[in-house]
Each structure stands twice: as structure tokens, then as C-alpha cells.
Design a protein around this motif. Structure first.
Motif, PDB file in Angstrom:
ATOM      1  N   ILE A  56      36.091  36.179  43.097  1.00 23.05           N
ATOM      2  CA  ILE A  56      36.928  37.339  43.377  1.00 23.05           C
ATOM      3  C   ILE A  56      37.474  37.815  42.044  1.00 23.05           C
ATOM      4  O   ILE A  56      37.366  37.118  41.033  1.00 23.05           O
ATOM      5  CB  ILE A  56      38.103  36.992  44.309  1.00 23.05           C
ATOM      6  CG1 ILE A  56      38.898  35.824  43.715  1.00 23.05           C
ATOM      7  CG2 ILE A  56      37.613  36.632  45.688  1.00 23.05           C
ATOM      8  CD1 ILE A  56      40.305  35.764  44.185  1.00 23.05           C
ATOM      9  N   SER A  57      38.044  39.005  42.009  1.00 21.22           N
ATOM     10  CA  SER A  57      38.653  39.510  40.779  1.00 21.22           C
ATOM     11  C   SER A  57      40.146  39.680  41.005  1.00 21.22           C
ATOM     12  O   SER A  57      40.562  40.199  42.035  1.00 21.22           O
ATOM     13  CB  SER A  57      38.032  40.856  40.404  1.00 21.22           C
ATOM     14  OG  SER A  57      36.639  40.728  40.374  1.00 21.22           O
ATOM     15  N   LEU A  58      40.906  39.240  40.035  1.00 24.29           N
ATOM     16  CA  LEU A  58      42.367  39.334  40.171  1.00 24.29           C
ATOM     17  C   LEU A  58      42.801  40.783  40.198  1.00 24.29           C
ATOM     18  O   LEU A  58      42.244  41.634  39.522  1.00 24.29           O
ATOM     19  CB  LEU A  58      43.046  38.627  38.996  1.00 24.29           C
ATOM     20  CG  LEU A  58      42.754  37.137  38.861  1.00 24.29           C
ATOM     21  CD1 LEU A  58      43.600  36.553  37.747  1.00 24.29           C
ATOM     22  CD2 LEU A  58      43.031  36.417  40.169  1.00 24.29           C
ATOM     23  N   ASP A  59      43.811  41.056  41.004  1.00 17.64           N
ATOM     24  CA  ASP A  59      44.356  42.403  41.101  1.00 17.64           C
ATOM     25  C   ASP A  59      45.875  42.268  41.115  1.00 17.64           C
ATOM     26  O   ASP A  59      46.401  41.166  40.977  1.00 17.64           O
ATOM     27  CB  ASP A  59      43.831  43.053  42.390  1.00 17.64           C
ATOM     28  CG  ASP A  59      43.872  44.574  42.320  1.00 17.64           C
ATOM     29  OD1 ASP A  59      44.749  45.106  41.625  1.00 17.64           O
ATOM     30  OD2 ASP A  59      43.035  45.207  42.965  1.00 17.64           O
TER      31      ASP A  59
END
Lengths: 88, 563
Positions: B481-484
Motif C-alpha cells: 500500500i502507499s502511505l497517505d
């Protein structure tokens, strides 16, 4: 339906690629016969939309990859910390 | 008030939502399809104007007001409730459909609200309805996501409430008309609206929450919250320049995060932000062409995004998998889902002959007409990026790429019909845009199909496709996942809260020790004087009495201060 779909055969994939490249070439070559009514100066350059589309997509992919180096985490990242009563 | 014979379409749908829990089997299925149909019919029987007027405090409210813009949005919301209901007929959760209809009804309520108070009331009902849709997925992750979702939306609601109150106090008028961001109250209203649109810095609520709903729940969620936000911005803040830049940011944010994403429904969630970005940029440009474009794009977007999420929902329902890295080759056994998903993908990419082509191009045209070259170039780049992240990436990794060996059954029955209906609309609107153009807020003076436009669009899209396949190695899916921004309220803030909690707990303990020390000291002294061996009350068992008196005194003190 069996596993052997026509899309599973490499020779058909090759055919699709050739067709795709032919269509790409056609859309650019068509500029010789179609007048584009450019609004802005850059739009009038030969093959502008083709080159622009290709280049900005490369840039977006490279940018996303770069950002990914910084932001990517394993997809269990939140699950691990939220199991022990994090913020639920 | 000549409102006796006028039915409010929003209330029809909400009444349907309240009725549904009592129905079973065929009767329930009929009610699911009938409620949105009746709402749609009632909507189109309404004349234009402020149809219901109510005096509330010093303000004149209009809970039912119709003009072209509100009718356009109410129409697509009712249509969406119908197709979503059809798609979800077999959903086992008994909570989801009533929640979704409450949610859809509230969205129609916002679209038909003639004053800001009614907007706010339905705005909050929407937050409740959508949270319930999330809950009905009945998983741990959905529950956690729904709490974060509710937190953001209730926070946004408070900001909107403050703005509306300020507006009422300063202007004395509740009518929902065009505003300028010229006062704190109006800025608060604008921020409240933008939070629901998925604008920065809080965009993360959307990809965090929507993909956690059930296979059918996400279809409903994709349609209403962000598009009512587009509607209120269209009515409240057209031509507000900052919206151009907010919109452009959202467009590229959506592309970049979707390119990094592995979960098929999170890809589509990021792409909602991307698409809403186009609409918000159009609202910021603010000419009649741009506003028409934004409104038309909201209409077509609801259809193709729901279609994409239906095909993803069909895959999820059949396989139980969401990650691209675990999917692939599904076209073998799911031809209908593949074809419908691909039509949705072509429509979102604005391919000629699809609905996206005839709506999004109006926004670009408006940028060109206004000689906004930078905006125009960025919109064109974004159009190429849409094809990249949603147009090819989604169908490629889910239905094609390497064969995962999965052979799930294709979507059947009502799910199939809902997909076919929306796939048909994607093509029909692309081939025959006039009916849509006729119901846009302003007269349309635009011809989408010119040879030059078709050719330049094909160049842009097909060469983006080339870039995708050339760079395929760089786009390989990884289980990540990509941090947001949601990282902030999922990692450091809860940690901080826990640490603060420990700190407070420690302080409380210390205080308790202090207080009880004093109390026992006091009690000892009282005991010494008035206890059984004390001077004043030799025969009383006052050891505990003293403590009770202290408690009474403290309670008295407490009530004294509270009073």
C-alpha cells in the motif's frame, strides 16, 4: 470454456501488437489529411498529441515509482498496528 | 403553500428505505426497483421553482426547489439508486440496501434543497447512510474504516455547520445561491463542501473507506458523496479560481496513487478523486461551457464508475480476492464482467463513442476558450494519465495479464443486467449525447465529434497505451500500500493519544493518591476527635461516617459549581 482461448496464443498476441502499432502510425499520419484547428501554438506541431501523451505518461510512471520508494509499505502495515487496539 | 399534491423525490426513496426491512423475497425486489423509479417519475413531474417553503426561526426555507441543475443531479442519483439496487438484489446483508437508499435519498435531498439549512440536514443524513453501508460489510476492517470515515465526515459536518450558521447570521438569508469565498463563514462552507469532494489534504478518507464495503456497497458509495459535493460547489462557488488548482491537484494525486496501488477497488477509489478533480477544475474555470462540462461529467462519471465497480464487485463476489497481484486471466470464465468492465474503462478514458468523450472534452474546451494554456496542457496530460491508471491498468491486471488460473463463474442474474444497463448507457450517451446536453444547466453550443477532436484524442490515448506496455515492467504489482494522509490519524495520532492516555492515567493516579491521602488524614483526625475513642462522640462508629460526610461535602461542592 477451455484454457486455450485465442488470446492465450503467442502468435495472436504478436498480431495484436502489429495491429496496434499500425493504428498508432495511422493516427499520426492522418495529420497530413486532417486539419487540426489548433487553439494553442504547440497543438499545431506535427504529432503533438501523440508525443505529449507518450512523454507525460512516462513522466507520471517515473514520478509514481519515485514516490513509491518513499511511501510504499507492505499491505499488512496497518493491520499489524491496529490489531493491538490501535484506534478502533 | 400549494404543496399538497407534490411529492418530494428524496422522501419517496427514504420511505422506501424504511419499508425495505419489513419485506422479503419478490415483494422486496419489487420495492427495491420501484422506489427509485417512483422517485424519478415524481422528480420529472415537478415544475421548476421553489415548491415547498417553510418559515423556520427568522428564515425562509425551501426544502424542495427545482431548476435544471438540481434536476440533472437528482436524475442521475435516482438512476444510480435503481441500477445499484438491481446489482445488489442478491446482497445477503439486510442492512445494506435500506442504508444505501437512505443515502441516495439524502443525496437527492441535497440536490433539491433550496436553502442551506436543508442542505446541511440532508448532508448529515448522507454521512449516516454511507457509514451504515460501510458497516453492513460486517468485517473488522470495514468497521475500523467506517469509524475513520465517520470521524472525517462528522468533522466536515461541523465545519459546514459553523459556516452555514455564520452565513445565516451575517446575511439573514438562508437561500442557497452563489457565494464568494470572501468571509470566514463562506470559507468554512467551501471547506466543508471540499472535504466531501475528496479534496486535499483529507483525500485519504475515500480510498481508505470505500474499498472496505461489500461487493455491492462500494458501487453505492462511489456515486453520492463526492458528486453531491460537486453539485453544491457548482451551485455555490462557480468560477472560484482556487478550485482550478485544487481540481488539478486531485487529478494528478489520483493518477499517481492509483499507479502505485495493488487493490483493484482502491485503484478505482483513487480514480474517483482523479475524476472529481476534472469536475472541480471545470467549476473553477466557471464559464457556461465549463460548468456544463463539470455537470455532464458528473452525470457520465457516476454511470461508468459504478459500472467499473460493478465489474470489480462481480470479481470480488466470485473470487473473494481484491489484489491485482492475485488476479488475472479472468476473461476466460467471466466474459460479461470483462466486456462491461472494459466498456467502463474506455468510457472513463474518454474514448470516442463513449460517454466520457462527450463530457470531459467540454472542460478542456472551456480551458482552451479561456486561453488558459497551462490548465489546458495539464488537463490533457491528466486525460492521458486516466487511460494509464484506470483505462488500461484496471482491466489489464484484473481480467488479462498473466493467467492466475482462477476460473470463477461470471456474474449472473440481476448483477449481469445492472452491468449491461450501465454499459449500454456508457455507449448510448457517447453515440447520442443530445438528450444529456438538453438537460444541462446552460444551453450547449458544442460539437464533440469533429475529425480533429477525434483524431487528437485517439493520438493522446493510444500513445498513452503504448507507454503503459513499454513500461509494463515498472508497473508490476507488488503486495504493498502507499502511505497517505490517513497515516497521520492511524499511526502517530493514536500512538500520541495512547501516550497521552498513559500520562493522564498516571496523573490521575497521583492525584487520587494525593486526595485519598488527604482524606484519610482528615478522617484520621476526625476519627481521633469524634471516633469511638474521640472526645466528641465516644459511642459513635464514626470512622466510616467521616468519610461519608466528606463525600457529601464534595458532592455539595460539585453541585454548587455545576449549578
Amino acid at each position: 470454456m477451455k484454457n486455450e482461448h485465442w488470446l492465450d496464443q503467442p502468435k495472436n498476441i504478436k498480431l495484436l501488437w502489429r495491429g496496434f502499432i499500425a493504428v498508432l502510425a495511422l493516427t499520426v499520419l492522418a495529420e497530413f489529411v486532417v486539419h487540426l484547428h489548433p487553439h494553442f501554438e504547440v497543438e499545431g506541431l506535427f504529432g503533438f498529441h501523440a508525443a505529449y501523451g507518450f512523454v507525460v505518461c512516462l513522466l507520471m510512471i517515473v514520478f509514481a515509482k519515485g514516490l513509491g520508494l518513499l511511501l510504499k509499505r507492505p499491505d499488512s502495515y496497518y493491520a499489524d498496528s491496529e490489531k493491538d487496539g490501535g484506534n478502533e | 403553500m400549494s404543496s399538497a399534491l407534490i411529492l418530494h423525490p428524496a422522501l419517496i426513496l427514504i420511505a422506501g428505505a424504511l419499508l425495505l426491512p419489513f419485506l422479503r423475497g419478490t415483494a422486496r425486489s419489487i420495492a427495491v426497483l420501484a422506489a427509485p423509479t417512483f422517485a424519478l417519475i415524481a422528480l420529472w413531474l415537478l415544475p421548476e421553482g421553489r415548491l415547498w417553503e417553510v418559515a423556520w426561526l427568522d428564515y425562509q426555507l425551501a426544502p424542495l426547489a427545482v431548476d435544471k441543475l438540481s434536476r440533472l443531479f437528482a436524475t442521475i442519483f435516482a438512476l444510480m439508486a435503481f441500477a445499484g439496487g438491481l446489482f445488489a438484489l442478491r446482497q445477503e446483508s439486510r442492512l445494506e440496501m435500506p442504508a444505501a437508499f437512505l443515502y441516495a435519498g439524502a443525496a437527492i435531498g441535497v440536490a433539491l434543497a433550496g436553502d442551506l439549512v436543508t442542505v446541511f440536514v440532508f448532508w448529515e443524513v448522507m454521512a449516516v447512510g454511507s457509514t451504515l453501508v460501510l458497516w453492513s460489510a460486517n468485517t473488522k476492517t470495514a468497521w475500523a474504516a467506517s469509524l475513520r470515515y465517520a470521524m472525517v465526515h462528522l468533522g466536515g459536518g461541523v465545519i459546514l455547520f459553523a459556516g452555514v450558521t455564520g452565513h445565516l447570521l451575517t446575511t439573514g438569508d438562508a437561500t442557497f445561491t452563489r457565494m464568494q469565498p470572501d468571509s470566514i463563514a463562506h470559507w468554512l462552507i467551501l471547506i466543508g463542501f471540499l472535504i466531501n469532494a475528496g479534496a486535499p489534504p483529507l483525500s485519504a478518507w475515500l480510498p481508505d473507506a470505500y474499498p472496505e464495503a461489500s461487493w455491492s456497497g462500494t458501487v453505492f458509495l462511489s456515486a453520492f458523496t463526492t458528486k453531491t459535493a460537486v453539485y453544491v460547489l457548482l451551485r455555490g462557488f462557480p468560477g472560484t479560481e482556487i478550485l482550478i488548482w485544487v481540481g488539478l491537484f486531485m487529478v494528478f494525486y489520483g493518477i499517481v496513487y492509483a499507479l502505485l496501488e495493488n487493490d483493484m477497488r482502491r485503484i478505482l477509489a483513487y480514480s474517483i478523486i482523479n475524476q472529481v478533480g476534472f469536475m472541480i477544475a471545470g467549476i473553477g474555470i466557471g464559464t457556461e461551457m465549463a460548468l456544463n462540462g463539470a455537470a455532464a461529467h458528473a452525470f457520465t462519471h457516476i454511470i461508468y464508475k459504478a459500472l467499473l465497480l460493478m465489474s470489480a464487485g462481480a470479481v470480488l463476489a466470485a473470487t473473494g480476492r481484491r489484489k491485482c497481484s492475485e488476479l488475472g486471466g479472468l476473461f476466460h470464465s467471466m466474459p460479461i464482467a470483462t466486456i462491461c468492465g472494459t466498456i467502463g474503462a474506455l468510457a472513463i478514458s474518454s474514448f470516442p463513442l463513449t460517454s466520457g468523450f462527450i463530457s470531459k472534452s467540454m472542460i478542456s474546451q472551456a480551458a482552451a476558450d479561456g486561453h488558459l494554456q497551462a490548465v489546458w496542457l495539464l488537463l490533457a496530460a491528466a486525460s492521458a494519465g486516466v487511460f494509464l491508471h484506470a483505462g488500461i491498468k484496471f482491466p489489464w491486471f484484473v481480467f488479462f495479464q498473466k493467467d492466475s488460473g482462477l476460473r470463477p463463474p461470471d456474474a449472473s442474474g440481476s448483477m449481469r443486467w445492472a452491468m449491461i444497463l450501465f454499459a449500454f448507457l456508457c455507449i448510448a450517451l457517447g453515440v447520442w449525447p443530445e438528450p444529456l446536453y438538453a438537460i444541462l444547466p446552460y444551453a450547449v453550443d458544442y460539437v464533440p465529434y469533429t475529425t480533429a477532436h477525434v483524431l487528437t484524442q485517439l493520438q493522446l490515448l493510444l500513445f498513452s497505451g503504448l507507454a503503459f506496455f513499454v513500461m509494463l515492467n515498472y508497473l508490476k504489482r507488488t503486495p504493498t500500500i502507499s502511505l497517505d494522509v490517513d497515516w497521520l490519524y492511524r499511526k502517530p495520532l493514536p500512538g500520541l493519544a495512547r501516550r497521552l492516555g498513559t500520562l493522564l492515567h498516571g496523573a490521575m493516579n497521583a492525584m487520587e493518591r494525593g486526595v485519598s491521602g488527604t482524606l484519610t488524614g482528615l478522617a484520621d483526625r476526625l476519627d481521633a476527635q469524634r471516633g469511638p475513642r474521640g472526645l466528641l462522640a465516644k459511642s459513635w462508629p464514626t470512622g466510616s461516617m467521616a468519610l461519608w460526610v466528606m463525600v457529601m461535602l464534595l458532592a455539595y461542592l460539585l453541585f454548587y459549581y455545576l449549578g
